[in-house]
Scaffold this motif. Sequence first.
Motif: not given
Lengths: 422, 440
Positions: B3, B6-7, B9-12, B212, B215-216, B218
């Motif tokens: 996953d 899938v996640l 790279p972030e678009p931004d 966060f 992984k995410f 932020v």
Amino acid sequence: MNTPTKGVPEGEQQVPQENAAAKSTLWELFRSDHPAVVTVLSIFAALVVGAVLIVISDQPTRDAAKYFFSAPGDTFSFGWKAISQAYAALFQGAILDPSALSSGSASKILGPLSETLVAATPLILAGLSVTLAFRVGLFNIGAQGQMLIAAIFSGYIGFAWHLPVVIHLLIAVIGGIVGGALWGGIAGWLKAKTGAHEVITTIMLNYVAIGIINYLLGVHGFQAKPYQNAISPPIDGNARFWLLPFGLGNNLRVNASFIVAILATFFVWWLLTRSTIGFRFRAVGANQNAAKTAGMSISRAYITAMLIVGALAGLAGAAQVLGPNGAVTADADAGMGFDAITVALLGRGSAVGTFWAGLLFGALRAGGVQMLASTSTPQDLVQIIQSLIVLFIAAPGLVRLVFRLRQTDHGGMAVEAKGWNG
Amino acid sequence: MSDMDVLSPEPDAPIPEEVVQHKVIEARVSRGRQIGTGVALVLIGLITVLVLGRSAHSATSIFDFNASGGGSVPKLHLPAQTACLVLGLLIVLAGIYQLIRGFSPRAMKWIGSVAALFFVLSFLAWAGSGGSTVQVGSLLYQSLFLATPLILGAMSGLLCERSGVINVAIEGEMLAAAFAGAFVGTIAGNLWIGVLGAIIVGGLMGAMLAVFSIKFLVNQVVLGVVLNVFALGLTGFLFDGLMANNQNTMNDPGFFGPISIPVLSDIPVIGGLLFNQNIIVYAMYLIVIVIDVALVRTRWGLRTRAVGEHPKAADTVGINVLRLRYHNVIMGGCVAGLAGAFVTIGSVGSFTKNITSGNGFIALAALIFGRWTPRGAVGAALLFGFATALQTVLSLLQTPVPINSNLLGTLPYLATIFAVAGLVGRVRAPAADGEPYVKG
């Protein structure tokens, strides 16, 4: 887009073929990570976590949980009762109390909405301040200090000077703007001239402002007689924001500072999307080096931006002191400085978004008061919900994971705060 | 890992094509800075001579160096006015030399510290010239005591930031842990279990920060602020909802008393100061020493610094960047948890709302003030502790001119602003601090 998409689970694809195109587009939108979907789901998820906390803090539920295995139903029914009562009170305090409808009193019916607007006004103003800073690539944690200095300035003008109607209010508000701009400008100037990171300088300036206001509230001339409480003399009637003339009884606290918040929202929208200065701000925020190559002055952008940023937070301080508070106190900021950051994050870097976010969090604040009064659920729940909403929105990856949304090229925040070296 | 693909790279998300911007840091002292420090020294000296020296009463001030316990030393009698004049003149002379010839940067560091010490001494002499004894011993004891959570908080930040994760959430980690320490300690009826609870909760907050941010992806500054609001709300909610009505059963853990170490605590002055503290302070000594040594002498330290400066290069040689970051951020949370434990069961013995009251932010400032090094951070934290302790001591003294503790209290914050504005030299964070690492 009428072919089934990969991210959609098997069971959800049973759409009748004839209007599949229309339906699946809408459904796909709901199952995608479109910002609106993520926002709604984030709010929902935050409320769910809040519900868990309500149950934990509810005494009858805790007592029932002690004999959970002999009668599990009790725990659930008490828990459900606690959650529904707390959230119902939240709604009644923020928007409408159905029981007031039968009483027919306008001030009772509109009271909750009025409280929402009163709480939302400084949140919107300070939120706009943080939003504007975000767009220039700056992180304004200093809204608290800027509000306090503004409260000192406009408060002093408000109680010490005696001027005619309208003019007094105008000058007191300008005083607040100047005070806030000064405090924000220091951080901007330091950033532009020495590279001192604004996160650190604004946090430090917050503490300096707290020291100054505490000092002043102990000085004769600023402190009200008989010099026992840390409070200034009351603001002159002429310098107070007038209550909005609904002609519906004078129990409503909503006042003209809300109109100021609307005007400020319009101003920031215009500044960011329609003005040359705003274009420079966004260019510097998006890519410093490109902006510099294009001949823009980075340091001037930082200083101008922080002056305006401070002025907006200053308006929030003025709105508090000249509005509902009516005197200067050390808690004139009412913890809005950090809430403003959450408002700006929820607003995703747009002025209008910040306005709605401020209204939502204002409603939560107003509802929190009612929730405490009628179900004795601590108001801090509101703060938890706020922070979780922002946390989930800032991590669309998590929301996608939990609600099994499809990844699209939506999302992403228009805000970027850079690291210490940025 | 699937996953992750899938996640990300972030678009931004910033693409770490060029993670490191090479900046050459000049060791040379510019003429402007030389004049700046010279003028500052002369001014401080003149203030010492003219303001303090003139307004001091002619009485001698008495300095009492004895902290509670430990061997005793005789009290020092210092003629206040003379002390201010002599020490002030010395500072002025140093300033004039700096203006004309200029000290080398290395010497300037020492001169600056000595000048600051002289100024503080004259200030204390001035404050004590009203006739009351200046309790220097207890002032220093209080400084160390108040600096302990700051030092631990700064160490927590250091663990995170040297490996490239910005930690603005120190405050939140401390606050949540302070609550857990008081709550768990009371429920279990055992302070040690309370400390354990605090460390675990601090570690959990650290894990949130890690998940966060790593992984995410932020934004880490945003995340830190949000976690602080979350911790403030959560502890406030639980305090009002659970503790406030059950103070005896949920918020009465007691606290660690001082333990005097047999031989060491008998050393005059230092013994009572350093070796008559509570267990968390001793743990703090240990943590500082371990981090200071490990950061430059062990494989872990080298890897941490590599990941913080240039994660791509570290990855290339086979270091697991993300795992090391998870590791360090969670460990940092545990250290902040110990700081939180100190705030409740290490000192006052109960939890109140927002009990950390911004200490986490001060710890962050100490970390930056100390240029992300363990020793620098400890020094800066001690300075903040001293400034806070000074307020208490001064409020008990009859100073020749009354000093407002609110204004005095702003001094450490102003000092930090000056420090980050580059008056003590430019500070530079680890190069990849705040940059999420996306393998690519």
